[in-house]
Design a protein around this motif. Structure first.
Motif, PDB file in Angstrom:
ATOM      1  N   SER A  45       0.822  -1.218   0.000  1.00 12.59           N
ATOM      2  CA  SER A  45       0.000   0.000   0.000  1.00 12.59           C
ATOM      3  C   SER A  45       0.850   1.260   0.000  1.00 12.59           C
ATOM      4  O   SER A  45       0.521   2.251  -0.668  1.00 12.59           O
ATOM      5  N   GLN A  49       0.531   4.822  -1.979  1.00 14.43           N
ATOM      6  CA  GLN A  49       0.038   5.900  -1.114  1.00 14.43           C
ATOM      7  C   GLN A  49       1.052   7.039  -1.005  1.00 14.43           C
ATOM      8  O   GLN A  49       0.674   8.213  -0.990  1.00 14.43           O
ATOM      9  N   THR A  59      -5.465  10.014  -6.856  1.00 12.78           N
ATOM     10  CA  THR A  59      -5.182   8.607  -7.153  1.00 12.78           C
ATOM     11  C   THR A  59      -6.459   7.797  -6.955  1.00 12.78           C
ATOM     12  O   THR A  59      -7.092   7.867  -5.896  1.00 12.78           O
ATOM     13  N   GLN A  72      -8.540   0.314   4.712  1.00 10.16           N
ATOM     14  CA  GLN A  72      -7.478   1.167   4.180  1.00 10.16           C
ATOM     15  C   GLN A  72      -7.790   2.643   4.412  1.00 10.16           C
ATOM     16  O   GLN A  72      -6.915   3.427   4.806  1.00 10.16           O
ATOM     17  N   LEU A  76      -5.752   5.439   6.587  1.00 12.25           N
ATOM     18  CA  LEU A  76      -5.239   6.663   5.961  1.00 12.25           C
ATOM     19  C   LEU A  76      -5.723   7.907   6.695  1.00 12.25           C
ATOM     20  O   LEU A  76      -4.941   8.822   6.977  1.00 12.25           O
ATOM     21  N   ALA A  83      -8.811  10.777   2.434  1.00  6.31           N
ATOM     22  CA  ALA A  83      -9.152   9.632   1.588  1.00  6.31           C
ATOM     23  C   ALA A  83     -10.627   9.299   1.753  1.00  6.31           C
ATOM     24  O   ALA A  83     -11.265   9.674   2.739  1.00  6.31           O
ATOM     25  N   ILE A 109      -6.753  10.331  -2.208  1.00  8.19           N
ATOM     26  CA  ILE A 109      -6.867   8.920  -2.598  1.00  8.19           C
ATOM     27  C   ILE A 109      -8.338   8.503  -2.497  1.00  8.19           C
ATOM     28  O   ILE A 109      -8.977   8.734  -1.465  1.00  8.19           O
ATOM     29  N   TYR A 111     -10.777   5.120  -3.070  1.00  7.98           N
ATOM     30  CA  TYR A 111     -10.927   3.689  -3.353  1.00  7.98           C
ATOM     31  C   TYR A 111     -12.285   3.449  -4.001  1.00  7.98           C
ATOM     32  O   TYR A 111     -13.312   3.962  -3.524  1.00  7.98           O
TER      33      TYR A 111
END
Length: 741
Positions: A45, A49, A59, A72, A76, A83, A109, A111
């Protein structure tokens, strides 16, 4: 502008990169596509990251499971990194809000589930956002030849094509054979990627294969030798999960369950119970665990043999993620092969695959099943077998697997092998291993006689050889291609490609067989060794206090304990015992953000503990070791209840911190909970299909409170907390359980 080293320390608390990390980060920062093949726990990760924090854009991380994203993102955010995740667990309004925040530059970030990549709302956002990198986590899912193929992963390249500018593509996986690696590069269209394969070895993991007559008894034996440890028990079927979990709960173990047959809300609640340490044992199918970032998993037991080495190593790798020693135990039984063959034939349907491709995939899965079956029977180093499977070179001795720790002798099996092959020939290659063994040993069972196998010349020619030894020889012959087992629901033993070579040979066939050992002595020695390896030369009492503070902070923040700090970080605090900021920042896993949030609280505990230790009386000499009665009285006199209510695990730690100063005594949380049950302060209650210990009227009088809480998924659960009176009650009655601790 921060450097990568500053990002690493400021946000993640580490002072140096692990193998492969820095090279991958440098290539990403320079605009190169990358593929990282790194074992679980190696820090994949960080490889995407850190560059995400160094870039000006966003990202996007494509991740296969909701639970992976949730863990995750929690970690973060705890590290001070903006994130978010977008998946089906969010409501429509929550999804719109997350996308709106992303448009406004609130996140570095994001996901996303692969299914989200062709949703118009998300695609519209992505086209207008400054996406500088797309990271594909669990990248093996893109390959039809991988053990966990997901057709939704094929949408990734279509999504990238819709973006106005192609971003950097980074892909990461823990398990990839050469074939799967080539597939990842080809299907994701990686552009001359930098590939870093750091090796698959996890030195902190101990591997063991057992072949017990009673698997459940083997599990109980392990749990008794390893009390208060957190772990996962994998079963092949939902039925097995239900049975094992129910049996453990009936035996008063703190277990929960997870499989695809449960409702989404129950799966989420049970997973949270495990992550937040309310339940110490998770019994699950392979539906559980991908990407679970729980650092204090001390063991993974496979109740059944998995379908392939890739799945086994990935699932076993969920133990010891923080680098501490952990156990990976596989319980093998012959029925496991049949069960897995059935699963391959009936549960691997992919609706969007043509029949020819589907059959090719099944054929590949049968070959993988054969390889993991060989693993269960090899007498060579287990670690070496796994590493060779993935293409790593390795010596045939690791010293940290059951085969390397066993004593073996070499025997010549040429004559017995010829008898077995001759019997297969005379049985006309029509029967399975058990019928073969029964015929060789001269069994009088009805089927043998009905089929007239008792009239063969090979009938009874090995009647003096134990069944287990014949089975070992047969497996050796299968491994070495003298015998072939058919890929059918009930495998048939046939003559292999090399059988003539053996029948015509006079050269010895040497096989390693295990010698008899004094198991109790071995287990005691192994247990002591593991304890020393795990804790090292640390202050156990300080470790207990730090765990208690971590739990308190986790409760306040409504996050799992490992999100605050991992066990490995607490152990490093115990070794270094910092008393000021710079010292705590030198602890592995402590960054500037976490120090600002709760560093002073940990420093206070360490300083107070040091002052108390300096003023403590010298321990008694060996010649005047205290009696059990003296130890109990000392605990009662020294015990100071916490002002705050604590769960049973912390109460056990509080008592153990005193016991370990006086002698080699210890109480487990399970035993302490059972003590309160026996005293009538707790009782078992079943609600919504889940067994819970709850406070009785007497328990409430003694300061036990059963609290109903709501987890982050919106599900309710119950947890017991012990106030001062209940804590003191346990200390006052310590003599009732210390003798058996």
């Amino acid at each position: 502008m921060f450097s990568k080293e500053q990002i690493l320390k400021q946000y993640f608390g580490y002072t140096g990169f692990r193998e492969g990390q820095e090279a991958l980060i440098d290539h990403i920062v320079h605009g190169d596509d990358v593929l990282g093949i790194m074992p679980t726990g190696a820090g994949k990760s960080l490889c995407f990251q850190v560059p995400a924090m160094l870039s000006d854009g966003i990202t996007i991380v494509v991740s296969p499971l909701i639970s992976l994203m949730k863990d995750q993102v929690q970690s973060l955010v705890a590290n001070g990194i903006p994130a978010a995740y977008i998946n089906s667990s969010l409501s429509v309004n929550q999804t719109h809000k997350a996308i709106e925040n992303a448009r406004n530059g609130r996140y570095k970030i994001i996901y996303v589930a692969p299914e989200r990549l062709d949703v118009d709302d998300f695609v519209s956002f992505a086209r207008s956002a400054g996406i500088t990198m797309v990271t594909v986590d669990e990248a093996h899912c893109v390959s039809q030849w991988g053990q966990d193929f997901r057709p939704s992963y094929l949408k990734i390249t279509e999504f990238i094509d819709k973006l106005p500018k192609r971003p950097v593509i980074s892909a990461f996986t823990a398990t990839a054979t050469r074939e799967v690696k080539e597939d990842i590069v080809k299907i994701l269209r990686l552009n001359r990627p930098f590939i870093a394969a750091t090796g698959f070895d996890r030195e902190n993991l101990y591997f063991e294969v057992q072949k017990p007559k009673d698997k459940y008894r083997a599990v109980i034996d392990y749990l008794k030798r390893n009390p208060d440890k957190s772990g996962i028990i994998y079963c092949a079927t939902r039925k097995a999960v239900e049975q094992v979990c129910e049996d453990l709960q009936n035996d008063r173990y703190n277990a929960t369950r997870y499989h695809a047959g449960l409702s989404e809300s129950e799966r989420a609640a049970n997973q949270d119970d495990f992550l937040y340490d309310r339940k110490t044992i998770m019994v699950a199918t392979n539906a559980f665990g991908m990407g679970i970032d729980k650092s204090n998993v001390n063991f993974v037991i496979h109740y059944n043999m998995p379908k392939n080495i890739e799945s086994y190593y990935q699932e076993a790798g969920r133990a010891g993620r923080d680098g501490t020693n952990a156990d990976c135990v596989l319980l093998y039984g012959g029925q496991d092969v049949i069960t897995n063959q059935f699963l391959i034939d009936h549960t691997s349907e992919q609706n969007d695959l043509d029949s020819e491709t589907l059959e090719l995939i099944k054929e590949k899965e049968r070959e993988r099943l054969k390889q993991v079956t060989y693993y269960c029977h090899t007498m060579d180093c287990l670690r070496s077998y796994i590493l060779r499977y993935f293409g790593d070179q390795s010596s045939n001795y690791c010293g940290n697997c059951s085969n390397c720790r066993q004593n073996f002798e070499t025997v010549d099996i040429l004559d017995d092998s010829k008898k077995i092959l001759s019997c297969i020939c005379r049985m006309r290659e029509r029967y399975g291993i058990q019928m073969l063994i029964d015929t060789l040993r001269g069994s009088r069972n009805e089927r043998i006689q009905t089929l007239h196998l008792d009239q063969l010349s090979t009938y009874g020619i090995m009647k003096e050889v134990p069944q287990s030894r014949i089975r070992e020889i047969i497996q050796y012959l299968v491994l070495n291609e003298y015998i072939l087992l058919t890929n059918t629901e009930f495998p048939v033993a046939k003559l292999g490609a090399k059988y003539k070579e053996l029948l015509n040979s006079d050269q010895p066939i040497l096989m390693k067989v295990m010698t008899k050992l004094e198991r109790e002595q071995k287990e005691a020695k192994s247990g002591n060794l593991k304890a020393k390896q795990y804790y090292g030369e640390i202050d156990q009492q300080l470790f207990t206090k730090l765990k208690a503070l971590r739990f308190q902070i986790a409760e306040e923040s409504r996050v799992p304990s490992f999100v605050v700090f991992s066990d490995a970080t607490l152990l490093d605090m115990c070794r270094k015992k910092p008393t000021e900021k710079d010292g705590l920042l030198a602890v592995s896993g402590v960054g500037e953000v976490k120090f600002q949030r709760y560093g002073e609280r940990f420093l206070k505990i360490i300083s107070e503990h040091g002052a108390a230790a300096a003023g403590a009386a010298l321990p008694a000499s060996a010649d005047s070791a205290p009696s059990v009665e003296e130890i109990c009285e000392s605990v009662r006199r020294s015990f100071v209840p916490s002002e705050k209510a604590v769960p049973v695990s912390i109460l056990a730690d509080m008592l153990n911190s005193l016991l370990l100063q006086k002698g080699d005594y210890k109480i487990t949380a399970i035993k302490l909970a059972n003590f309160f049950m026996e005293k009538g302060l707790l009782q078992m209650e079943t609600a919504e299909g889940r067994n819970n210990r709850v406070a009785t009227a007497l328990g409430k009088e003694h300061g036990i409170v059963t609290v109903e809480k709501t987890n982050s998924a919106g599900n309710t659960y119950r947890q017991n907390f012990y106030h001062r009176q209940a804590q003191q009650y346990a200390a006052n009655h310590i003599e009732e359980w210390i003798g058996g601790a």
